[in-house]
Write a protein that holds these residues in place. Structure first.
Motif: not given
Lengths: 487, 487
Positions: A67, A69-71, A118, A122, A125-126, A128, A135, B1, B31, B33-34, B40-44, B47
């Motif tokens: 998947q 993403v963009c951090f 980076a 996170i 947290l994702w 668990r 992932l 998540m 997300d 929580r960065y 912020n983090v772009w989730t799939p 994004w």
């Protein structure tokens, strides 16, 4: 744009590095005149090539359940320092943001050189439960390295267009499966680039900062130096522990995740330029060529409109067939168009004149072989596909020949020097007893560096073993290593 | 998540800002929580929405002859300072890179807040002759603002996913044509988002730093506050002079180029969330929904495999029809699937049970209206298209109603206060004599800010004029202005 100067350059690939710099300039894949060292401007043509490579990577990642993403780009110093080996590996080569507006920042931020530090806070947290695993994520972003060495377009730059996949798994076995999958992705992407490659497990002193082991993916340039196309890293729990990435298993116990990463970069553009190009300019593999076909109308007195109509119809049909096509309708001589697109490496130029219109034919001119052939207009669909496929085959087999000729075995230093004495300066395959002193002596004697242990079999990840002896001390060993020189 | 916590939140759109924050969380578009404020983090899922918006922008830019480029992120302080107004506008809100490795940099580098000062030194090399014009470029990149105000996901962040077009023209007239084209691009992109908008020429004190004038593109949220979707700037020669962007005309004389820019950002995601969403979660316009259809198999005892086979066949057919589809094959109750995809705003959920298989039917459940209808499986192609089109129409008309109800005329402060006294707090349209004291008094009296002069006609760029009077001093004026409140 930079065309006027471009036309004055004589390309000479026997002088590889100068040729490389020149071919980047004349094909105008990037503009190196940006006022910061190692930071170049992606021109429309160069950026399109990169985007097509990205599309190839995205296709393979998506197909394997990754998947995107963009951090964030910026990483707090405090997060960066959590994995000790990692920061040691990057400490001297990161850019630091220390001010926002006129304020000193409390915690300095660094521009990501890669995104482990980076992402992993996170990920903790994702991830668990075992249901969250595997992932599998990736991102395509800009990363930064404060290079102090000489920079070179696409090959060694300070802002890098970068692909990075990051995965978390329930155990070492699943993480090993991921490494195999990464190798398979690499294989399909490299096929689009018509680039064969060498897979080696890097020696321990050359693995990625924080990794358990690193697999390097290198291609060989005609200068017989390697260029790293990508690298694949097994982390096991090395990052999961400091970043506390844990999951509850079906056994109700908490376990650390096992992690892997996989990186590729704009170096792939450098490899395509270096491996395929010639003294006329670029040669682009069809899968990543911004234009696979360029149509060059050959006007004749009084028949210009007729030829242009035919050219437009041809353009339309090729586009409908799913090809990337450009009709060069500029008011300049056909020879000049031919020249411009040759430099830019377009796989096929199609010439269309009044006689072709009458005869229902087209002339296909191949960039790779500089050959022309006449095809029937009615067979366009099949002929167009065949031409692109033939070009891919030709480029791949030429590139394979570079690798085949680029690796030679030697049991002793003398044997290696025998190879090297004849103007051949490629990769030496030999045995190593795993003693560090022998390694150092080997590198010194050959004036080459350890590339790593070659992989025998990608599907299983097995290393190539053979009965042999250490090149230096002569002790029997099964460890085969490659030594070479890299860009 | 983040699903477990998500299910505990009760959404209430009448409390708009809290609702907005909650809906971003429960739909997990990013997300937050960065560990850096405003990054912020772009989730799939988030994004993918952004990438679909980018694809819409790319399609329109490519169709109008723009070329995509990618310039470096870092800008030397020395280049940044060349245009005086521009640096004044950004000085206090840029991040500064002052160190590379352990070295202080000789010239500090800033993270681009926008790319004028990165691009224009290079444009001065690219633009030489009138044949090089118009130069129409764009890039989609990350930009940075050191926000000191409160940040909010997608709306006010410190790392911004950004689109910026930069063009050079031979004269003011050609540059004006570009502004018209930009408005047309905006219109087509906004249509994909089902977002109507207001175009205003910003008052001089609110124009972009260095611009001659700025056109703002705002949408109106249900809270009756505006959110800027994009902005279009006319520079004339303001940047060409300090950056020396000159061309040789057909008259053999050298002229400065005229420039324009056009920007849009991830705020579009914020606008889609805010305008369309409801108390059940997101509602995504089909053009930018990661999945347009979600298939929810309704199993029955002993018929699970049969239903799953039917669902897979349906998925395959919808994909072949060019739709984005997800088959939710998880082993959880259909009600739970329904709930999850409702929050995520998927336009159509398709339910498929054993009876549907027998009857050759499907149940289409619309996210926007919460209605269900049974359609014939044989009519899938037409019904699927119709459903998406109907949803687009519904979303657009709801959003238009927000704007229609959001603007009211008032000739005097009393009249405006009459509107405002009834719990309505939207945009006031009034007359202004152009005296600055009147503007200040107007803003104070209404507790609103100048949005700008509304455009009557996008195609001509004409402002809306009418015979009226200044709200404050009562002098006759033809200048119509909007006052409102923005995020």
């Amino acid at each position: 744009m930079a065309d006027e100067e471009a036309k004055k350059v004589v390309l000479d690939k026997s002088d590889f590095l100068n040729w490389y710099n020149d071919v980047v300039d004349v094909s105008f894949l990037c503009d190196k005149r940006y006022p910061i060292k190692g930071m170049n401007v992606w021109t429309p043509y160069g950026w399109k090539i990169m985007q097509l490579m990205d599309a190839s990577i995205r296709r393979e990642c998506d197909a394997t359940g990754h998947q995107e993403v963009c951090f964030p780009l910026l990483i707090p110093k405090t997060e960066f320092q959590k994995e000790a080996d990692h920061i040691k590996g990057f400490d001297s080569e990161v850019f630091w943001v220390t001010k926002g507006g006129n304020n000193e920042l409390d915690i300095p931020l660094l521009l990501r050189p890669t995104s482990e530090t980076a992402m992993y806070p996170i990920f903790s947290l994702w991830v668990r439960s075992h249901n969250d695993l595997p992932l599998k994520t990736y991102q395509i972003v800009n990363v930064f390295r404060y290079e102090t060495k000489m920079t070179r377009a696409f090959i060694r730059v300070r802002e890098i267009h970068f692909f990075e996949a990051h995965t978390c798994h329930k155990d070492a076995e699943d993480a090993e499966m991921q490494i195999r999958e990464d190798c398979a992705i690499m294989d399909r992407v490299a096929r689009d680039l018509c680039l064969p490659y060498i897979l080696t497990r890097r020696p321990d002193w050359d693995k990625f900062a924080g990794a358990v082991y690193t697999i390097g993916v290198d291609t060989l340039l005609p200068s017989r130096r390697t260029l790293q196309l990508g690298s694949i890293h097994q982390y096991h729990e090395n990052f999961a522990r400091p970043y506390d990435i844990k999951y509850e298993g079906s056994d109700k116990q908490h376990h650390y995740a096992h992690q892997t990463t996989y990186g590729m970069s704009e170096r792939m553009v450098g490899a395509v330029i270096g491996v395929h190009g010639d003294n006329k300019g670029l040669i682009l593999p069809p899968a990543i060529a911004p234009f696979q076909f360029v149509i060059i109308p050959i006007p004749a007195k009084g028949k210009l409109e007729q030829v242009m109509d035919g050219a437009r119809a041809l353009e339309k049909e090729l586009i409908a067939l799913g090809h990337r096509v450009h009709l060069d309708a500029r008011d300049v001589r056909p020879g000049s168009k031919h020249y411009d697109w040759e430099i830019k490496g377009v796989p096929v130029r199609i010439e269309l004149g009044p006689r072709d219109l009458e005869n229902g034919t087209l002339v296909f001119a191949r960039r790779d072989l500089s050959t022309k052939r006449t095809v029937k207009r009615a067979d366009l669909k099949e002929e167009a596909l065949k031409e692109l496929k033939d070009i891919e085959g030709e480029l791949l087999s030429r590139a394979k020949a570079i690798i085949d000729d680029g690796i030679r075995r030697a049991s002793t230093v003398e044997e290696a020097k025998e190879h090297l004495s004849k103007g051949w300066d490629g990769i030496i395959q030999t045995g190593w007893c795993t003693d560090m002193d022998c390694a150092a002596e080997m590198e010194k004697a050959l004036d080459k560096a350890f590339l790593g242990y070659p992989l025998k079999d990608v599907a299983s990840g097995e290393l190539l073993f053979s009965d042999g002896q250490c090149m230096i001390c002569g002790k029997p060993t099964k460890d085969v290593v490659y030594l070479g020189r890299s860009y």
